[in-house]
Design a protein around this motif. Sequence first.
Motif, PDB file in Angstrom:
ATOM      1  N   MET A   1       0.749  -1.305   0.181  1.00  0.00           N
ATOM      2  CA  MET A   1       0.000   0.018   0.013  1.00  0.00           C
ATOM      3  C   MET A   1       0.979   1.204  -0.065  1.00  0.00           C
ATOM      4  N   PHE A   2       1.986   1.001   0.758  1.00  0.00           N
ATOM      5  CA  PHE A   2       2.769   2.493   0.702  1.00  0.00           C
ATOM      6  C   PHE A   2       4.186   2.481  -0.078  1.00  0.00           C
ATOM      7  N   LYS A   3       3.799   1.676  -1.229  1.00  0.00           N
ATOM      8  CA  LYS A   3       5.010   1.350  -2.206  1.00  0.00           C
ATOM      9  C   LYS A   3       5.373   2.814  -2.655  1.00  0.00           C
ATOM     10  N   GLY A   4       6.870   2.963  -2.613  1.00  0.00           N
ATOM     11  CA  GLY A   4       7.394   4.342  -3.190  1.00  0.00           C
ATOM     12  C   GLY A   4       7.629   5.325  -2.110  1.00  0.00           C
ATOM     13  N   GLN A   5       6.977   5.136  -0.710  1.00  0.00           N
ATOM     14  CA  GLN A   5       7.219   5.951   0.452  1.00  0.00           C
ATOM     15  C   GLN A   5       8.490   5.492   1.172  1.00  0.00           C
ATOM     16  N   SER A   6       9.189   6.433   1.652  1.00  0.00           N
ATOM     17  CA  SER A   6      10.399   6.017   2.541  1.00  0.00           C
ATOM     18  C   SER A   6       9.885   6.336   3.952  1.00  0.00           C
ATOM     19  N   TYR A   7       9.899   5.365   4.682  1.00  0.00           N
ATOM     20  CA  TYR A   7       9.208   5.450   6.224  1.00  0.00           C
ATOM     21  C   TYR A   7       9.846   4.423   7.097  1.00  0.00           C
ATOM     22  N   ASP A   8       9.502   4.566   8.562  1.00  0.00           N
ATOM     23  CA  ASP A   8       9.912   3.727   9.456  1.00  0.00           C
ATOM     24  C   ASP A   8       9.014   2.734   9.572  1.00  0.00           C
ATOM     25  N   GLU A   9       9.431   1.386   9.517  1.00  0.00           N
ATOM     26  CA  GLU A   9       8.592   0.224   9.430  1.00  0.00           C
ATOM     27  C   GLU A   9       8.092   0.160  10.770  1.00  0.00           C
ATOM     28  N   LYS A  10       8.488   0.608  11.716  1.00  0.00           N
ATOM     29  CA  LYS A  10       7.845   0.402  13.392  1.00  0.00           C
ATOM     30  C   LYS A  10       7.046   1.818  13.626  1.00  0.00           C
ATOM     31  N   ASN A  11       6.875   2.629  12.632  1.00  0.00           N
ATOM     32  CA  ASN A  11       5.878   3.607  12.822  1.00  0.00           C
ATOM     33  C   ASN A  11       4.725   3.265  12.909  1.00  0.00           C
ATOM     34  N   PHE A  12       3.559   4.032  13.289  1.00  0.00           N
ATOM     35  CA  PHE A  12       2.183   4.074  12.934  1.00  0.00           C
ATOM     36  C   PHE A  12       1.971   4.536  11.555  1.00  0.00           C
ATOM     37  N   PHE A  13       0.859   4.353  10.879  1.00  0.00           N
ATOM     38  CA  PHE A  13       0.603   4.799   9.738  1.00  0.00           C
ATOM     39  C   PHE A  13      -0.601   6.053   9.813  1.00  0.00           C
ATOM     40  N   LEU A  14      -0.653   7.075   8.878  1.00  0.00           N
ATOM     41  CA  LEU A  14      -1.591   8.267   8.872  1.00  0.00           C
ATOM     42  C   LEU A  14      -2.649   8.093   7.596  1.00  0.00           C
ATOM     43  N   VAL A  15      -3.783   8.248   8.236  1.00  0.00           N
ATOM     44  CA  VAL A  15      -4.849   8.526   7.204  1.00  0.00           C
ATOM     45  C   VAL A  15      -5.289   9.907   7.164  1.00  0.00           C
ATOM     46  N   ALA A  16      -5.148  10.659   6.457  1.00  0.00           N
ATOM     47  CA  ALA A  16      -5.159  12.224   6.759  1.00  0.00           C
ATOM     48  C   ALA A  16      -5.664  13.004   5.591  1.00  0.00           C
ATOM     49  N   GLY A  17      -6.311  14.208   5.838  1.00  0.00           N
ATOM     50  CA  GLY A  17      -6.778  15.012   4.750  1.00  0.00           C
ATOM     51  C   GLY A  17      -8.193  15.747   5.047  1.00  0.00           C
ATOM     52  N   PRO A  18      -8.550  16.622   4.158  1.00  0.00           N
ATOM     53  CA  PRO A  18      -9.904  17.438   4.511  1.00  0.00           C
ATOM     54  C   PRO A  18     -11.097  16.249   4.442  1.00  0.00           C
ATOM     55  N   ASP A  40       9.463  13.423   6.469  1.00  0.00           N
ATOM     56  CA  ASP A  40      10.214  13.932   7.461  1.00  0.00           C
ATOM     57  C   ASP A  40      10.337  12.887   8.745  1.00  0.00           C
ATOM     58  N   LEU A  41       9.130  12.824   9.071  1.00  0.00           N
ATOM     59  CA  LEU A  41       9.015  11.758  10.298  1.00  0.00           C
ATOM     60  C   LEU A  41       9.133  10.331   9.701  1.00  0.00           C
ATOM     61  N   GLY A  42       9.031   9.816   8.871  1.00  0.00           N
ATOM     62  CA  GLY A  42       8.935   8.373   8.375  1.00  0.00           C
ATOM     63  C   GLY A  42       7.587   7.736   8.586  1.00  0.00           C
ATOM     64  N   ILE A  43       6.660   8.571   8.577  1.00  0.00           N
ATOM     65  CA  ILE A  43       5.208   7.923   8.782  1.00  0.00           C
ATOM     66  C   ILE A  43       4.573   7.599   7.378  1.00  0.00           C
ATOM     67  N   PRO A  44       4.255   6.489   7.326  1.00  0.00           N
ATOM     68  CA  PRO A  44       3.609   6.095   5.893  1.00  0.00           C
ATOM     69  C   PRO A  44       2.263   6.617   5.785  1.00  0.00           C
ATOM     70  N   TYR A  45       1.754   7.428   4.779  1.00  0.00           N
ATOM     71  CA  TYR A  45       0.726   8.155   4.572  1.00  0.00           C
ATOM     72  C   TYR A  45      -0.185   7.800   3.448  1.00  0.00           C
ATOM     73  N   ILE A  46      -1.484   7.999   3.810  1.00  0.00           N
ATOM     74  CA  ILE A  46      -2.640   7.510   2.984  1.00  0.00           C
ATOM     75  C   ILE A  46      -3.518   9.053   2.960  1.00  0.00           C
ATOM     76  N   LEU A 261       6.302   9.216  21.170  1.00  0.00           N
ATOM     77  CA  LEU A 261       5.650   8.216  21.882  1.00  0.00           C
ATOM     78  C   LEU A 261       5.403   6.614  21.572  1.00  0.00           C
ATOM     79  N   ARG A 262       5.505   6.475  19.978  1.00  0.00           N
ATOM     80  CA  ARG A 262       5.568   5.285  19.384  1.00  0.00           C
ATOM     81  C   ARG A 262       6.931   4.648  19.814  1.00  0.00           C
ATOM     82  N   LYS A 263       7.946   5.503  19.482  1.00  0.00           N
ATOM     83  CA  LYS A 263       9.198   4.844  19.636  1.00  0.00           C
ATOM     84  C   LYS A 263       9.356   4.434  21.353  1.00  0.00           C
ATOM     85  N   ALA A 264       8.797   5.351  22.337  1.00  0.00           N
ATOM     86  CA  ALA A 264       8.976   4.938  23.475  1.00  0.00           C
ATOM     87  C   ALA A 264       8.209   3.542  23.806  1.00  0.00           C
TER      88      ALA A 264
END
Length: 265
Positions: A1-18, A40-46, A261-264
């Motif tokens: 789903m996040f092909k092409g994005q650079s992110y931290d695999e241990k991070n949460f993913f974000l669904v965001a927009g108007p 910048d934060l390595g968050i997978p984004y939809i 928080l997620r890293k902690a």
Amino acid sequence: MFKGQSYDEKNFFLVAGPCVIESEELLLEVATKVSAICKDLGIPYIFKSSYRKANRTSASSFTGLGDDMGLGLLKKTGQAFSLPTTTDIHAHDEAAHAAEYADVLQIPAFLCRQTDLLVAAGETGKVINVKKGQFLSGPSMKFAVEKIRNTGNNKVILTERGTTFGYQDLVVDYRNIPWMKEHGVPVVMDCTHSLQQPNQTSGVTGGNPAMIGTIAKAALAAGADGLFIETHPNPAVALSDGANMLQLDQLESLLRQLVKLRKAL
């Protein structure tokens, strides 16, 4: 789903927009800002925005720019920023058409038991995000998952968005996050719609956006895989759900806190 994005695999993913597609300019402004923060934060984004809003309180409320225009703008935004996109669908005959434009189809909470809608969505082969009904428990969402999986589609996400509490408020039962993870699917916390204050006599749904950070932090602590946050440059003039959206310029500081928080954890 996040092909092409650079992110931290241990991070949460974000669904965001108007909440709803109001204009091309709005989509580009939000996608530019949020995609840069997530990179910048390595968050997978939809990227999320609805091409049609069928479940409005008042008949006079804005419902969209028109299906083809809205879907076209959604796809254009995703392609411009190399992002997966998602939008709501409300009826079984919308599924195949929306699937031509969006990567993830979202089933609104009020419709999570509609068998024909879930089956039609599953048959598209797209990722299907089902929001838990405000009237259901996490364990009962196994039946929604089964309906989609019975089409041969195992790409299912479940989203917690609060439970009806009286007539004009919602409450989040965080037990639903681990309960829904037991269904073997990623679980998302909807940090904005869970703060809605529905059924207002004005005909416009209220909200409590000051608590978005609290909802998000607690959700990560409870094991959520992703967060859903609707955001707008100026929620006061938004055409849908302005009362519970996060102001766009407040998103970066919140996401930085959440990554820590997620890293902690």
